[in-house]
Design an enzyme around this catalytic site. Structure first.
Site, PDB file in Angstrom:
ATOM      1  N   SER A  67       0.938  -1.164  -0.132  1.00 44.58           N
ATOM      2  CA  SER A  67      -0.020  -0.002  -0.018  1.00 44.58           C
ATOM      3  C   SER A  67       0.846   1.400  -0.007  1.00 44.58           C
ATOM      4  CB  SER A  67      -1.039   0.098   1.401  1.00 44.58           C
ATOM      5  OG  SER A  67      -2.065  -0.585   0.861  1.00 44.58           O
ATOM      6  N   LYS A 124       0.741   3.381  -2.875  1.00 42.00           N
ATOM      7  CA  LYS A 124      -0.814   4.189  -2.945  1.00 42.00           C
ATOM      8  C   LYS A 124      -0.173   5.672  -3.211  1.00 42.00           C
ATOM      9  CE  LYS A 124      -3.917   0.944  -1.111  1.00 42.00           C
ATOM     10  NZ  LYS A 124      -4.653   0.203   0.111  1.00 42.00           N
ATOM     11  N   TYR A 173      -2.460  -2.528 -10.739  1.00 40.79           N
ATOM     12  CA  TYR A 173      -2.528  -2.328  -9.184  1.00 40.79           C
ATOM     13  C   TYR A 173      -1.752  -3.500  -8.360  1.00 40.79           C
ATOM     14  CZ  TYR A 173      -4.420  -2.162  -4.282  1.00 40.79           C
ATOM     15  OH  TYR A 173      -4.529  -2.097  -3.129  1.00 40.79           O
ATOM     16  N   TYR A 183      -3.925   3.161   8.023  1.00 43.30           N
ATOM     17  CA  TYR A 183      -5.198   2.458   8.080  1.00 43.30           C
ATOM     18  C   TYR A 183      -6.053   2.876   8.960  1.00 43.30           C
ATOM     19  CZ  TYR A 183      -2.248  -1.182   5.643  1.00 43.30           C
ATOM     20  OH  TYR A 183      -1.413  -1.594   4.553  1.00 43.30           O
ATOM     21  N   VAL A 218       0.856  -3.861   3.839  1.00 42.41           N
ATOM     22  CA  VAL A 218       0.729  -5.177   4.350  1.00 42.41           C
ATOM     23  C   VAL A 218       1.787  -6.127   4.369  1.00 42.41           C
ATOM     24  CG1 VAL A 218      -1.834  -5.180   4.521  1.00 42.41           C
ATOM     25  CG2 VAL A 218      -0.549  -6.113   2.488  1.00 42.41           C
TER      26      VAL A 218
HETATM   27  N1  GLU Z   1      -2.115  -5.053  -2.352  1.00 45.78           N
HETATM   28  C1  GLU Z   1      -2.569  -4.992  -1.200  1.00 45.78           C
HETATM   29  C2  GLU Z   1      -4.238  -5.267  -1.189  1.00 45.78           C
HETATM   30  O1  GLU Z   1      -4.728  -4.381  -2.072  1.00 45.78           O
HETATM   31  C3  GLU Z   1      -2.263  -3.737  -0.402  1.00 45.78           C
HETATM   32  C4  GLU Z   1      -2.769  -3.775   0.944  1.00 45.78           C
HETATM   33  C5  GLU Z   1      -2.018  -3.024   1.885  1.00 45.78           C
HETATM   34  O2  GLU Z   1      -0.930  -2.949   1.724  1.00 45.78           O
HETATM   35  O3  GLU Z   1      -2.465  -2.268   2.635  1.00 45.78           O
HETATM   36  O4  GLU Z   1      -4.830  -5.897  -0.462  1.00 45.78           O
END
Ligand code: GLU
Length: 309
Positions: free
Chosen positions: A65, A68, A193, A245, A263
């Protein structure tokens, strides 16, 4: 003069290592289930000095994430604020990052923010390119520039493993396509993604990215703007409000710096006008944040009194 010493990093990491088994590695992406909880590493990249590191600092992990933040910066550069925030809102949420529930109550299926999966999918969907390969190339180009390392790429096995099992992310994307937030091929979007999430780096490379944001978007060595300062500011604001989060509020109280978690167990933190910090430890707490990483940043913030609040 750098304000964190090699001794600080070693001491803090030693102090928090004991928490390595107090969480669970992410296993909903099969390729991540094999990560060893005992592995941990930290790097600090000051904007005015040499990178410092401790632990298994050459170990490479996927950024998940954390990507992002980078795709948000890219979309803002490519399309501007109003286009991006037409598709995704700016508000934190107490829902988990993978939640589908609020999408149905929002009008019209607009994700709450770009740091949750729905919002990130909507943002990635905006990246320019004729196909997924060109879009991934655009993302990698920016990542390589921020980390100052042309060799950075994605882990094909992790990307494939997530692509094949991303049923929930597919659902989010299809739901948003039904409502006009996502356009084009959902499968291509998932391809981009999952590859952006599977970009691999070391803590040193990740800390360098943090240092660019700490330097308001400018290269820490040359001072050249890599990301416009207003874009860097928006990204850092989302890191504060949504980066950890649905534990972002607690993190803001206990640590008080812009940070983004993934994650895989990585966290990047931004110390404005000081430098970037990256911590890695794959065992996660129930919100999805690295247990070792959180303890480390709490220890650092307490000892240095570095909360921005
Ligand atoms: N690739 C993970 C997902 O889309 C990333 C989630 C994360 O790192 O928060 O679930």
């Amino acid at each position: 003069m750098t304000e964190i010493s090699q001794k600080d990093l070693e001491y803090w990491l030693e102090h928090v290592r004991i928490y390595a088994n107090n969480g669970d590695v992410a296993d909903y992406i099969p390729a991540l289930a094999n990560q060893q909880p005992e592995i941990n590493a930290v790097a600090y990249y000051p904007i005015d000095g040499e990178v410092l590191y401790a632990g298994q600092s050459e170990y490479t992990f996927t950024i998940q994430s954390i990507s992002k933040v980078i795709t948000l910066a890219l979309a803002l550069v490519q399309h501007g604020e109003s286009a991006v925030f037409n598709r995704v809102d700016k508000e934190p949420t107490s829902d988990p990052f993978y939640s589908i529930g609020t999408l149905e109550v929002e009008e019209p299926a607009k994700p709450s923010n770009p740091m949750i999966n729905a919002g990130a999918l909507a943002v990635t969907n905006m990246i320019r390119g004729r196909d997924s390969e060109e879009m991934v190339h655009e993302i990698l180009k920016l990542v390589r520039m921020l980390a100052n390392d042309e060799s950075i790429t994605y882990d094909e096995e992790v990307a494939k493993s997530e692509f094949e099992t991303a049923f929930l992310n597919r659902s989010l994307a299809y739901f948003m396509k039904q409502n006009g937030i996502v356009t084009g091929s959902v499968e291509e979007l998932l391809d981009v993604y999952t590859k952006q999430c599977a970009i691999t780096m070391t803590v040193k490379q990740l800390a360098r990215i943090g240092a660019v944001f700490a330097n308001d978007g400018r290269d820490p060595e040359t001072n050249n703007p890599l990301v416009p300062s207003h874009v860097a500011r928006i990204c850092k604001t989302f890191m504060v409000t949504c980066g950890m989060y649905n534990a972002s509020g607690t993190f803001a109280i206990n640590v008080g710096i812009p940070a983004k978690s993934g994650v895989s167990g990585a966290i990047v933190g931004v110390l404005r006008n000081k430098g970037g910090i990256a911590v890695f430890g794959p065992a996660l707490d129930e919100k999805g944040n690295s247990v070792v990483g959180i303890h480390f940043l709490e220890k650092m913030a307490q000892e240095k009194h570095w909360s921005m609040f």
